[in-house]
Design an enzyme around this catalytic site. Sequence first.
Site, PDB file in Angstrom:
ATOM      1  N   ASP A  14       0.891  -1.084   0.158  1.00 38.84           N
ATOM      2  CA  ASP A  14       0.009  -0.088   0.091  1.00 38.84           C
ATOM      3  C   ASP A  14       1.008   1.057  -0.062  1.00 38.84           C
ATOM      4  O   ASP A  14       0.524   2.412   0.772  1.00 38.84           O
ATOM      5  CB  ASP A  14      -0.968  -0.013   1.205  1.00 38.84           C
ATOM      6  CG  ASP A  14      -1.806  -1.348   1.373  1.00 38.84           C
ATOM      7  OD1 ASP A  14      -1.823  -1.847   0.267  1.00 38.84           O
ATOM      8  OD2 ASP A  14      -2.123  -1.842   2.674  1.00 38.84           O
ATOM      9  N   GLU A 170     -11.488   0.286  -3.716  1.00 44.64           N
ATOM     10  CA  GLU A 170     -10.663   0.839  -2.231  1.00 44.64           C
ATOM     11  C   GLU A 170      -9.608   1.683  -2.723  1.00 44.64           C
ATOM     12  O   GLU A 170      -9.221   1.692  -4.040  1.00 44.64           O
ATOM     13  CB  GLU A 170     -10.252  -0.307  -1.790  1.00 44.64           C
ATOM     14  CG  GLU A 170      -9.549  -1.360  -2.440  1.00 44.64           C
ATOM     15  CD  GLU A 170      -9.194  -2.800  -1.581  1.00 44.64           C
ATOM     16  OE1 GLU A 170     -10.079  -2.968  -0.542  1.00 44.64           O
ATOM     17  OE2 GLU A 170      -8.364  -3.452  -1.952  1.00 44.64           O
TER      18      GLU A 170
END
Length: 500
Positions: A14, A170
């Site tokens: 991420d 997302e």
Amino acid sequence: MKYANPVIPGFHPDPSLCRVGEDFYLVTSSFEYFPGVPVYHSRDLVHWRAIGHCLSRPTQLPLTGVAASKGIWAPTIRHHDGRFYMVTTNMPDKGHLYVHADDPAGEWSEPIHVDQCGIDPSLLFDEDGSVYFSSNGPGGIWQSRIDIATGQYLDKPRRIWAGTGGSHPEAPHLYRIGEAYYLMIAEGGTEYGHMETIARADNPWGPFEPCPRNPILSHRDRGGHPIQATGHADLVQDAAGNWWAVCLGIRPSSHRAHHIGRETFLAPVTWDAEGWPVIGNDGTIELEMAGPLPPAHRWPAEPTRDEFDGPRLGLAWNFLRNPYADDWSLTERPGWLRLKGSAVTLDDVDSPAFVGRRQQHRACRAATLLEFDTDQDDSEAGLTAYMNDRHHYEIAVACRQGRRELIVRRTIGRLSAVVARRAIGGGPVRLELQAEPAEYRFGFALGDGPTEWLAVGETRYLASEVAGGFTGVYLALYATGHGRPCPAPADFDWFDYEGT
Ligand code: 6LW
């Protein structure tokens, strides 16, 4: 200019980055490990050095009782008006939070919480002073406008885009580029179907028009390619005006099994005639790539050996959840890391006496010199290859029927067994681990003697596809009394880590 991917190997998922002048700062997820959210610095986007952590105090990062792969998910870092902001989610605790700092090496502020749905928050500081707070949520991407001083809403959250139809829309990142607002998100889930899509609007609330070439990044149709699961990307423009993306990807070591975590990759970005970004080679990336990089800026190599001579642990080291202060010391025996095994074991959702670092190379060597003069049954100290509380291998000095022995244990789900043991006398023991992509070898040596290799275990059983979760293997020093405190401390003179 050529460069090698991943640019930050090992468990660094991420990724999010920002630029200030010629300096880039990047953060990644840290889940149940403490301190949380490592901060990396680079001047050329390829060579990154750790400079600190955003969440270094338990008041910023309570992790007590947090299950493996909960805790800190998906941070975003932004710089605005001389200040750095890092926004993330502590799962399940209090949800979204952000912290700020003038110096990204720290200290960072106490957290400010934002009561918005979902995960993967990010911030856009717009030119008129508005601050948009985006996250995922039911049916897509949600957004509010907040007061950055308090985290309170100025406009309540509402859904702004559903994505292109992939599962798990997302990881939104909203950018203002010229007069347009670009909303880039991940879809497909973080596994083999992962992808990155983008849409554009002339207003931060939409309506968003999707790029006709979506997904703009994905390896979902590249079975067998060494890099899989690419997605969860962030964009940055360098000082020369070139654009870049960082994203996560995995490198399976055997069929559909990766164990050192989701890693940070870099790709050049160009823009097509319609004003849509093209990531890497038309949406794919390689282990070796080329692009118009900023001038190369290398950092001094990390030493192989940590002598544990300083008053503080190096930035590579982490604890599991919030450590108990009494469990470890660098000062009680200067030049040694002392771990005092508590009742907590590696199998507990708690904080054992544990000091670990990410395994950053699929082929590597780790070793340590341990003094542990124990005569309490079930007390144990050693070196673990740790994926989570249910999946780990270790080589350790242990005590059985009052005698010291060397053991290798494997824990795969509920199957936990000592697979090799050797009786040993007193004195220091060198513990060694040799990793290849598919296997770990565990060995030991007494005095200056040769290494005796005791056991081999497959990396596959520590892989995310087997063990579950979002993290990667840690190589850690630990001690435990298995249900009661260890009377004897475990003293580690040094720790070697080397990619091979
Ligand atoms: C993260 C989500 C994801 O929040 O995995 O890769 C989750 N994407 O965006 C945990 O890292």
